[in-house]
Design an enzyme around this catalytic site. Sequence first.
Site, short mmCIF file in Angstrom:
data_model
loop_
_atom_site.label_atom_id
_atom_site.label_comp_id
_atom_site.label_asym_id
_atom_site.label_seq_id
_atom_site.Cartn_x
_atom_site.Cartn_y
_atom_site.Cartn_z
N ASP A 37 0.84 -1.67 0.42
CA ASP A 37 0.49 -0.06 0.11
C ASP A 37 0.97 0.87 0.00
OD1 ASP A 37 0.94 -0.41 2.49
OD2 ASP A 37 -0.88 0.62 2.91
N ASP A 77 4.22 2.62 8.87
CA ASP A 77 4.45 1.44 9.91
C ASP A 77 3.32 0.47 8.83
OD1 ASP A 77 2.50 3.40 10.84
OD2 ASP A 77 2.52 1.88 13.12
N GLU A 78 3.30 0.24 8.07
CA GLU A 78 2.55 -0.40 7.49
C GLU A 78 3.21 -1.31 6.25
OE1 GLU A 78 -0.81 1.45 7.29
OE2 GLU A 78 -2.48 -0.41 6.79
N ASP A 103 -6.06 -2.26 -3.23
CA ASP A 103 -4.97 -1.82 -3.59
C ASP A 103 -3.70 -2.51 -5.13
OD1 ASP A 103 -4.99 -1.47 -1.22
OD2 ASP A 103 -3.70 0.06 -1.14
N TRP A 111 -11.69 -6.30 -2.04
CA TRP A 111 -10.39 -7.09 -1.36
C TRP A 111 -9.81 -7.97 -2.19
CZ3 TRP A 111 -11.60 -1.90 -0.44
CH2 TRP A 111 -10.77 -1.22 -0.40
N GLU A 121 -2.13 8.82 -0.76
CA GLU A 121 -3.27 7.62 -0.75
C GLU A 121 -5.08 8.75 -0.60
OE1 GLU A 121 -2.75 6.65 3.88
OE2 GLU A 121 -3.66 5.06 3.31
C1 RAM Z 1 -5.02 1.76 4.14
C2 RAM Z 1 -3.82 0.95 3.55
C3 RAM Z 1 -4.52 0.16 1.87
C4 RAM Z 1 -6.41 0.19 1.95
C5 RAM Z 1 -5.98 -0.33 3.41
C6 RAM Z 1 -7.99 -0.59 3.57
O1 RAM Z 1 -4.66 0.91 5.94
O2 RAM Z 1 -3.07 2.06 2.95
O3 RAM Z 1 -3.92 1.22 1.27
O4 RAM Z 1 -6.34 -0.94 1.09
O5 RAM Z 1 -6.51 0.45 4.55
#
Ligand code: RAM
Length: 863
Positions: free
Chosen positions: A456, A461-462, A469, A525, A738
């Site tokens: 993403d 921190d992800e 995505d 998703w 984003e």
């Molecule tokens: C966020 C992510 C991503 C998305 C989800 C649902 O945390 O960055 O882009 O797919 O949420």
Amino acid sequence: MTFLNVEPVTFDHHRDPLGIGEHAPRLSWIIQTDIPGWLQQAYEIELSDGTSTGFVESGESVLVPWPGEPLGSRERRGVRVRVHGADGSASGWSPWSYVEAGLLDPADWQARAAAPPWDLLADSDGPAPLLRRDFTLRGPVERARLYVTAHGTYEAEINGRVVGDDVLAPGWTSYHHRLRYRTHDVTALLREGPNTIGATLADGWYRGRIGFAGGRSGIYGDRTSLIAQLEITYLDGTTDTVATDSAWRCAPGPVTAASLYDGETHDARLLPDGWSEPGFDASTWLPAEVLHHDTALLVAPTGPPVRRTEVLHPIGVLTGPNGETILDFGQNIAGRLRIRVQGPAGHTVSLRHAEVLDNGALALRPLRHAAAHDRYILRGDAEPETWEPRFTVHGFRYAQIDGWPGDLRHGDVVAVVCHTDMRPIGDFDCSDPLLSRLHDNVRWSMRGNYVDLPTDCPQRDERLGWTGDIQVFAPTASFLYDCAGPLKSWLADLSAEHRRHGTVPVFVPWIALEPVPDVLPTAAWGDAAVVVPWTLYQRTGDLELLREQYPSMSAWVDQIAGLAGESFLWDTGPQLGDWLDPTAPPERPSEAQTDPALVATAYLVHSAGLVAETATLLGRTGDAARYRELTERVRAAFDTVYATCDGKVSSDSQTAYALALRFGLLDGAERRAHAGERLVELVRANGHRIGTGFVGTPLICDALTDAGAVEDAYRLLLQTECPSWLYAVTMGATTIWERWDSMLPDGTVNPGEMTSFNHYAFGAVADWMHRTIAGLAPAAPGYRRFVIRPRPGGGLTHAGASLDTPYGRAEVSWKRTGDQVTLVVVLPANTTAAVHLPTDPDNAIEVGAGRHVFQCVPGKAAL
Ligand code: RAM
């Protein structure tokens, strides 16, 4: 004199076919010729073991089945090909290309998992210990291969030299199910007599902290280990193997902390001189402990590794509000800094990273719990010291440099771009600089979000393999880069996680994190299970990929059909919906205008339809009929429940209409026309500002185009007011954000806690730019046939796209002069196209390989 040549054969989707995992890799070749309309009639393949197919009557030149004995482990074979044309022409032989298998059988692995003892580890993301072993070679070496991987991330060395150029090896796969190893040709690093092999071993994704909301450490295990097997073949034909075992010795190294999120600390004073060379005294080093590892999990790569792909110099040196030195690299990237520094021993240079500035200082809040802070402690050499962290990666454009000894000079600090080293294959360009910049931004977001897996975002921190995505972005991704190999690996992980959890997780590899500890099916998703393989099939012609993914594709649709039950509507359970539509409150991104149940049911129709088509292609006629019926029933239920008899769709939003129109959910041409009109009305009423989130964004321009409103699609795309694609560009974005308003019009960072400046999902519109502005689209899998249908508009005076398809390079470009448009189409050998001229889009002209120029004058037949 004409020419007809065959380029070297390629193997499956490998960029470098050394150490592949397939016994029988498929072969592809590209034919270069100036013979117009050239089509292949027959081919002949020869293998270096003497196998020859003789001439095979066939037009196939992409992913042709392996014609010889299957490869055994370590086996190397050469392949060449020649072709005959339908016109009687004949090529000579292509140059030989070589393929070499890796270790195909788990029993080939003698290497044990060599783990540094506890004493050398901290809880997590602490020191990265060194491991080493001396060995002696009995004579001159003919060839040597290092098969290597780790629980953790590693960098291997032989005789003081780093092996290969991989970054963050072995990357992140679903380690419970699959661990990638790499094969390196290390012949040139070895010599007769004493030799040394070693590695630095960090926690990486295996043991380090990963995930949002604080994340977790030790997700895959609490011990890191190296798994390495060096196989040497001497000139006399005898062999030796040096593998990780308890004879390896370990010690602390210069890396005192290494975290993917927090950064790396390197104390250069702690580097033991010559530690990976013979003659080093390792008597005080501790023996490695041997741990169990399952050799059945080891898999060869299907695509290239992460590498350093570009170096950027700063475009500006800024001074922060408290006098800080901040470098601006002019581009938001995934990567890290490389410094050249001279100063006293023990002096610390500190490097912090951020994507944007907030009031002139690094905006660190969007990084959440990722410190993105590297530190280098100088050795104090007489010569400048060069350092780049090896076990971390950051998403940044700006870097704050603290503690620099002396003056910072040009070249002292550069940014090193790191990502999976995929081959760039597609490009787009047009007369509008903002739109061209948008396209560049999409490419940079792809680069920033392919550090071994499709993520993403690269900074906070992800950095997870969010399925939604890539589901929306896959058509764009597969145009910009040859990502079939890397995505094939990710899809294998998706299948494995799907089997384990009984549904498709929202990110793959799956790790349980608060506040989403459970694996719950989620529309758009989970549909990645179906849409991503289908997209890759369209773009590469790889039917085997569909066969491999079919169990997961069909299981996903079966599960959702079960949830929909008798009503044929998926209207239960939590959903992410049309995530981040511009009306959703900053802290509640799923509260979009469009009913999440409508989105979910629409996606069920879409995926069931794609599974029905897949079943047909795979010869599963019973399944095909069943999924067709399911598709029709869910579609009918959608139509009844969500649409009125005059084509009005519930939620009455841009996304609702985009879904209904693009997924074919409405019965009757008149109702569809009404729905199209309503969509146009909504878009106009909104002042041609975007009103879609993750789900609607990739569809809306196509929906408008289908509705006969291509100029409205252009106006939406060329809008610069917030929210819009170009708003971010006018705000100086160098990647896709984003949120539509990750940065607010006043230049402050969106207050939402989830605000990245590098997320590719909204960049999915680039696919429309390629197919509709430039007019370059596949009409048959792998681009064996094209549909060329450019729709000049939006005041553009020229536009074009090029693509290295599996058959070779295709180009489409148009230029407007007055009311006349010149269209140039270049097609590779062995392909055909239907060309729809802008002045007559409803009729097609049939063309084949070669260059075609059309002068299009309104009201006149093409010249
Ligand atoms: C966020 C992510 C991503 C998305 C989800 C649902 O945390 O960055 O882009 O797919 O949420």
